[in-house]
Motif scaffolding. Structure first.
Motif, mmCIF file in Angstrom:
data_model
loop_
_atom_site.group_PDB
_atom_site.id
_atom_site.type_symbol
_atom_site.label_atom_id
_atom_site.label_comp_id
_atom_site.label_asym_id
_atom_site.label_seq_id
_atom_site.Cartn_x
_atom_site.Cartn_y
_atom_site.Cartn_z
ATOM 1 N N PRO A 128 0.800 -1.228 0.000
ATOM 2 C CA PRO A 128 0.000 0.000 0.000
ATOM 3 C C PRO A 128 0.832 1.278 0.000
ATOM 4 C CG PRO A 128 -0.100 -1.107 2.135
ATOM 5 C CD PRO A 128 0.552 -2.053 1.185
ATOM 6 N N LYS A 129 2.060 1.211 0.507
ATOM 7 C CA LYS A 129 2.845 2.448 0.612
ATOM 8 C C LYS A 129 3.723 2.693 -0.609
ATOM 9 C CE LYS A 129 3.036 2.886 5.596
ATOM 10 N NZ LYS A 129 3.849 2.612 6.787
ATOM 11 N N LEU A 130 3.838 1.690 -1.473
ATOM 12 C CA LEU A 130 4.698 1.846 -2.654
ATOM 13 C C LEU A 130 3.852 2.181 -3.878
ATOM 14 C CD1 LEU A 130 7.103 -1.202 -2.162
ATOM 15 C CD2 LEU A 130 7.475 1.182 -1.492
ATOM 16 N N THR A 131 4.408 2.939 -4.790
ATOM 17 C CA THR A 131 3.698 3.262 -6.030
ATOM 18 C C THR A 131 3.713 2.042 -6.951
ATOM 19 O OG1 THR A 131 5.681 3.997 -7.171
ATOM 20 C CG2 THR A 131 4.476 5.667 -5.913
ATOM 21 N N GLY A 132 2.968 2.133 -8.032
ATOM 22 C CA GLY A 132 2.908 1.043 -8.992
ATOM 23 C C GLY A 132 4.301 0.659 -9.482
ATOM 24 N N ILE A 133 5.060 1.661 -9.908
ATOM 25 C CA ILE A 133 6.419 1.395 -10.414
ATOM 26 C C ILE A 133 7.271 0.744 -9.319
ATOM 27 C CG2 ILE A 133 8.589 2.605 -10.906
ATOM 28 C CD1 ILE A 133 7.109 2.304 -13.387
ATOM 29 N N GLU A 134 7.189 1.266 -8.110
ATOM 30 C CA GLU A 134 8.015 0.726 -7.019
ATOM 31 C C GLU A 134 7.629 -0.714 -6.706
ATOM 32 O OE1 GLU A 134 8.932 4.864 -4.597
ATOM 33 O OE2 GLU A 134 7.132 3.727 -4.124
ATOM 34 N N ASN A 135 6.321 -0.975 -6.698
ATOM 35 C CA ASN A 135 5.862 -2.343 -6.482
ATOM 36 C C ASN A 135 6.440 -3.276 -7.545
ATOM 37 O OD1 ASN A 135 3.858 -3.161 -4.309
ATOM 38 N ND2 ASN A 135 3.011 -1.181 -4.905
ATOM 39 N N VAL A 136 6.389 -2.842 -8.788
ATOM 40 C CA VAL A 136 6.873 -3.691 -9.875
ATOM 41 C C VAL A 136 8.388 -3.899 -9.743
ATOM 42 C CG1 VAL A 136 7.087 -3.922 -12.371
ATOM 43 C CG2 VAL A 136 4.986 -2.989 -11.382
ATOM 44 N N CYS A 137 9.106 -2.845 -9.369
ATOM 45 C CA CYS A 137 10.568 -2.951 -9.216
ATOM 46 C C CYS A 137 10.956 -4.057 -8.234
ATOM 47 C CB CYS A 137 11.156 -1.628 -8.723
ATOM 48 S SG CYS A 137 11.379 -0.415 -10.024
ATOM 49 N N THR A 138 10.156 -4.243 -7.179
ATOM 50 C CA THR A 138 10.535 -5.254 -6.182
ATOM 51 C C THR A 138 10.491 -6.662 -6.772
ATOM 52 O OG1 THR A 138 8.300 -5.582 -5.338
ATOM 53 C CG2 THR A 138 9.614 -3.858 -4.287
ATOM 54 N N GLY A 139 9.781 -6.834 -7.902
ATOM 55 C CA GLY A 139 9.719 -8.155 -8.519
ATOM 56 C C GLY A 139 10.870 -8.426 -9.472
ATOM 57 N N HIS A 140 11.662 -7.390 -9.765
ATOM 58 C CA HIS A 140 12.752 -7.532 -10.743
ATOM 59 C C HIS A 140 13.818 -8.476 -10.205
ATOM 60 C CE1 HIS A 140 15.500 -6.499 -13.920
ATOM 61 N NE2 HIS A 140 14.635 -5.645 -14.431
ATOM 62 N N ARG A 141 14.397 -9.258 -11.147
ATOM 63 C CA ARG A 141 15.399 -10.227 -10.689
ATOM 64 C C ARG A 141 16.769 -9.606 -10.483
ATOM 65 N NH1 ARG A 141 15.701 -15.116 -14.538
ATOM 66 N NH2 ARG A 141 15.688 -13.371 -15.975
ATOM 67 N N LEU A 142 17.005 -8.434 -11.090
ATOM 68 C CA LEU A 142 18.318 -7.793 -10.970
ATOM 69 C C LEU A 142 18.545 -7.359 -9.517
ATOM 70 C CD1 LEU A 142 20.851 -6.576 -12.313
ATOM 71 C CD2 LEU A 142 19.507 -4.517 -12.725
ATOM 72 N N MET A 143 19.464 -8.039 -8.825
ATOM 73 C CA MET A 143 19.662 -7.760 -7.397
ATOM 74 C C MET A 143 20.788 -6.758 -7.156
ATOM 75 S SD MET A 143 17.239 -9.231 -5.942
ATOM 76 C CE MET A 143 17.644 -8.912 -4.230
ATOM 77 N N ALA A 144 21.477 -6.336 -8.214
ATOM 78 C CA ALA A 144 22.589 -5.390 -8.047
ATOM 79 C C ALA A 144 22.101 -4.128 -7.349
ATOM 80 C CB ALA A 144 23.181 -5.046 -9.400
ATOM 81 N N GLY A 145 22.884 -3.644 -6.416
ATOM 82 C CA GLY A 145 22.561 -2.391 -5.744
ATOM 83 C C GLY A 145 21.388 -2.486 -4.793
ATOM 84 N N ARG A 146 21.025 -3.708 -4.410
ATOM 85 C CA ARG A 146 19.901 -3.843 -3.475
ATOM 86 C C ARG A 146 20.377 -4.333 -2.124
ATOM 87 N NH1 ARG A 146 15.519 -6.693 -7.390
ATOM 88 N NH2 ARG A 146 13.942 -6.442 -5.784
ATOM 89 N N SER A 147 21.577 -3.911 -1.724
ATOM 90 C CA SER A 147 22.066 -4.249 -0.392
ATOM 91 C C SER A 147 22.286 -2.955 0.375
ATOM 92 C CB SER A 147 23.380 -5.024 -0.486
ATOM 93 O OG SER A 147 24.377 -4.175 -1.000
ATOM 94 N N ALA A 148 22.386 -3.075 1.698
ATOM 95 C CA ALA A 148 22.594 -1.894 2.530
ATOM 96 C C ALA A 148 23.917 -1.229 2.170
ATOM 97 C CB ALA A 148 22.568 -2.297 4.002
ATOM 98 N N SER A 149 24.954 -2.039 1.951
ATOM 99 C CA SER A 149 26.256 -1.426 1.691
ATOM 100 C C SER A 149 26.264 -0.724 0.337
ATOM 101 C CB SER A 149 27.369 -2.471 1.777
ATOM 102 O OG SER A 149 27.156 -3.460 0.803
ATOM 103 N N ALA A 150 25.578 -1.291 -0.652
ATOM 104 C CA ALA A 150 25.520 -0.624 -1.954
ATOM 105 C C ALA A 150 24.808 0.719 -1.837
ATOM 106 C CB ALA A 150 24.809 -1.517 -2.969
#
Ligand SMILES: Nc1ncnc2c1ncn2[C@@H]1O[C@H](COP(=O)(O)OP(=O)(O)OP(=O)(O)O)[C@@H](O)[C@H]1O
Ligand SMILES: [Mg+2]
Lengths: 261, 335
Positions: free
Chosen positions: A95-117
């Motif tokens: 509910p708090k994410l926009t359509g684009i943001e929701n879709v982004c979470t399904g993407h398989r590209l995991m690069a840059g999705r860590s705290a350190s990145a």
């Protein structure tokens, strides 16, 4: 290794029970790659339970293979690693994410999705995020859900949630796709677009299992139909033949008329 | 489309930059003009900002309820005191934060199979365990009587003997933590955390590495809490295990809930409001404890989404009022 003849999804003798209630009493079916198999049956016959069993949402017994690889049941997330994605009968978006943001979470590209990145490798994380957003926009566009791109899940219409959820699984480029009543809550134009989309996905080699109550949609897009009743397979065959089957007609009394058949 | 997104990113960076400049100016003014009392309270505020930002990420964004705050902060503080005996203070700071992070990771790895509720309970025990180990590890903690004097972190910029200078460094460190917190909050990582927190099965079935995400969030919490412990040790010349009890975890929880979630500003506001509250309520004498509790209760009930939630609601209301009558706003398309 991965010959095209490998079935996208093989379900063998899958059983699920909730306490004393047996929702699936041993169901087997196969979804070949590049084909759309329809799964239908009256309310409560166990269609959603089958998808939940395959994706580890409910505990299940039996044998399931995705892309030819055996799947450990009752473990959510295992099927995802084999390129399997699903949608839900009640569409679920954040509910708090926009359509684009929701879709982004399904993407398989995991690069840059860590705290350190996020803190130390911001350039790379930014570049990966741009790629995800671009693909997410394309996926939303493909399902006809662009209007929901900048709307948060909390204020989306029911139909928009469905389309955003569909885009969220499509952006992962699945090889096996289980759709639980994707046409519910969509208008006629959107259903037409959905039909084209499913046909295109199958043409691209995706194995699709389609649960739906719209018989016209099933007939037009599915290569085979499986009919469930009370946790058992009632019948399986070509769409045109299935509806001629007496027991299917009996199980569907009333509903066939609603669908105009 | 892309250009508007780029500009929102730039706007967020500008907001962060100007916010940090204001934050540093406030710190400088306090350092320049404050008396010993104000400096002590402001040092504590800086510590609490770091604690609250770290806790906000693990709790509000990732849904992991951890009560080990005091234990981790103690590990940071005593770790720093010990390292500082053997190496320069700045390196001791890094070493103590790293050690606390590793400790946090170890705790979370050991408990990774527990459900959220059981982890919350386990974290109380783990936090207590760390304090018990520290009390009995006398060479590290000085036992019940504590250790000191602990050298201050100065980065060679201030006089380590002077309260104002030591405070200024702590304030600077909290600014760095806020900046890092802001980057974390705006990242794709934080977005994944939110999905894992609220839509766990869905995230899992969409292929999100939920264990890794939760471990990372806990490591961030441990690192921030370790840094806060270092700051406590650096700003107070003497540290004792008695100052690290469970009420620390409760206070930080209150800050995070009061401030609001979703942005780094929430925990900063929470820390800024809660830290001076006991001091302000001192006038109520023996009733101060009760007044504190009742004030909190009223505020928390009145602001279910914290200060940030109130602000967002006000903005939505103002925007709705500012739309001229007669203009129709169409949101989205599909029926
Ligand atoms: N989590 C659950 N706990 C208990 N019983 C359940 C649960 N999920 C499903 N059931 C039961 O299992 C049976 C099959 O349900 P399921 O949702 O799979 O049906 P369905 O074929 O998807 O029906 P519909 O067309 O209404 O979606 C029903 O009797 C239902 O009540
Ligand atoms: Mg169903």
């Amino acid at each position: 290794m991965n010959a095209p003849e490998v079935d996208a999804l093989e379900v063998k003798d899958v059983k699920v029970h909730f306490g004393g209630v047996y929702a699936l009493k041993g169901v087997s079916l196969t979804v070949p790659s590049g084909m759309c198999v329809g799964l239908t049956g009256p309310n409560g016959s166990g269609k959603s339970t089958l998808v939940n069993a395959v994706t580890g949402v409910v505990d299940a017994a039996g044998e399931v293979r995705a892309q030819g690889t055996p799947l450990q049941l009752s473990r959510p997330g295992r099927a995802a690693r084999l390129g399997l994605r699903r949608t839900y009968q009640t569409p679920r978006v954040h509910p708090k994410l926009t359509g684009i943001e929701n879709v982004c979470t399904g993407h398989r590209l995991m690069a840059g999705r860590s705290a350190s990145a996020a803190v130390f490798r911001r350039m790379r994380a930014g570049a990966a995020e741009r790629d995800r957003r671009r693909d997410a926009e394309a996926a939303l566009d493909r399902v006809g859900g662009s209007a929901a791109a900048d709307v948060t899940g909390a204020v989306m219409t029911y139909g928009q949630r469905r389309l955003v959820e569909l885009a969220r699984v499509l952006v992962a480029e699945p090889r096996v796709l289980l759709l639980d009543e994707p046409s519910a809550g969509l208008n006629d134009t959107e259903v037409t677009a959905l039909r084209t989309l499913i046909a295109d996905l199958a043409a691209e080699g995706v194995g699709v299992l389609l649960i739906d109550h719209r018989i016209s949609l099933l007939n037009e897009v599915c290569d085979r139909l499986v009919v469930l009743e009370e946790g058992l397979k009632l019948h399986e065959g070509e769409p045109a033949d299935v509806w001629r089957h007496d027991r299917v007609r009996a199980a569907y009394i009333g509903e066939l008329d609603d669908a105009g058949n | 489309m892309t250009s508007t997104r780029a500009s929102t990113g730039t706007r967020a960076n500008t907001a962060l930059g100007s916010g940090l400049v204001c934050y540093l100016v406030v710190g400088y003014v306090i350092a320049a003009g404050g008396d010993g009392y104000l400096l002590t309270v402001a040092s504590l505020a800086a510590v609490n900002v770091v604690l609250a930002v770290g806790f906000s990420i693990v709790y509000a964004q990732s849904g992991q309820f951890s009560f080990a705050t005091a234990g981790l902060a103690a590990a940071g503080a005593f770790g720093y005191a010990w390292f500082a005996k053997h190496m320069p203070a700045e390196i001791a700071l890094v070493a103590a934060v790293a050690a606390t992070t590793v400790l946090g990771l170890a705790i979370r790895l050991a408990t990774i199979r527990l459900s959220r509720l059981y982890f919350a309970i386990a974290s109380v025990a783990v936090g207590g365990l760390i304090t018990i180990v520290l009390v009995n590890w006398e060479s590290l903690s000085g036992g019940a009587s504590g250790v000191g004097p602990v050298p201050a972190v100065t980065f060679g910029m201030v006089d380590g003997e002077e309260l104002a200078g030591v405070f200024l460094i702590a304030w600077l460190l909290s600014a760095v933590a806020v900046a890092a917190g802001s980057l974390l909050y705006r990242s794709a990582w934080a977005r994944d955390l939110l999905v894992v927190k609220d839509l766990r099965h869905i995230g899992q079935n969409d292929g999100l590495p939920i264990r890794r995400l939760e471990l990372e969030a806990y490591a961030v919490h441990a690192a921030f809490t370790g840094l806060a412990g270092v700051m406590l040790a650096s700003t107070g010349t003497f540290i004792s295990i008695a100052s690290f009890d469970i009420s620390m975890a409760l206070q930080v929880l209150i800050m995070v809930v009061l401030g609001g979630s979703g942005r780094v500003l929430g925990p900063v506001i929470g820390a800024a409001v809660i830290t001076p509250l006991p001091e302000i309520l001192h006038g109520a004498g023996k009733w101060s404890g009760m007044v504190y509790g009742i004030t909190l209760l009223i505020v928390l009930v009145a602001l279910p989404d914290g200060v940030l939630g109130l602000w967002d609601r006000f903005r939505a209301w103002a925007r709705a009022r500012l739309v001229r009558p007669g203009t129709v706003r169409v949101e989205g398309g599909s029926p």
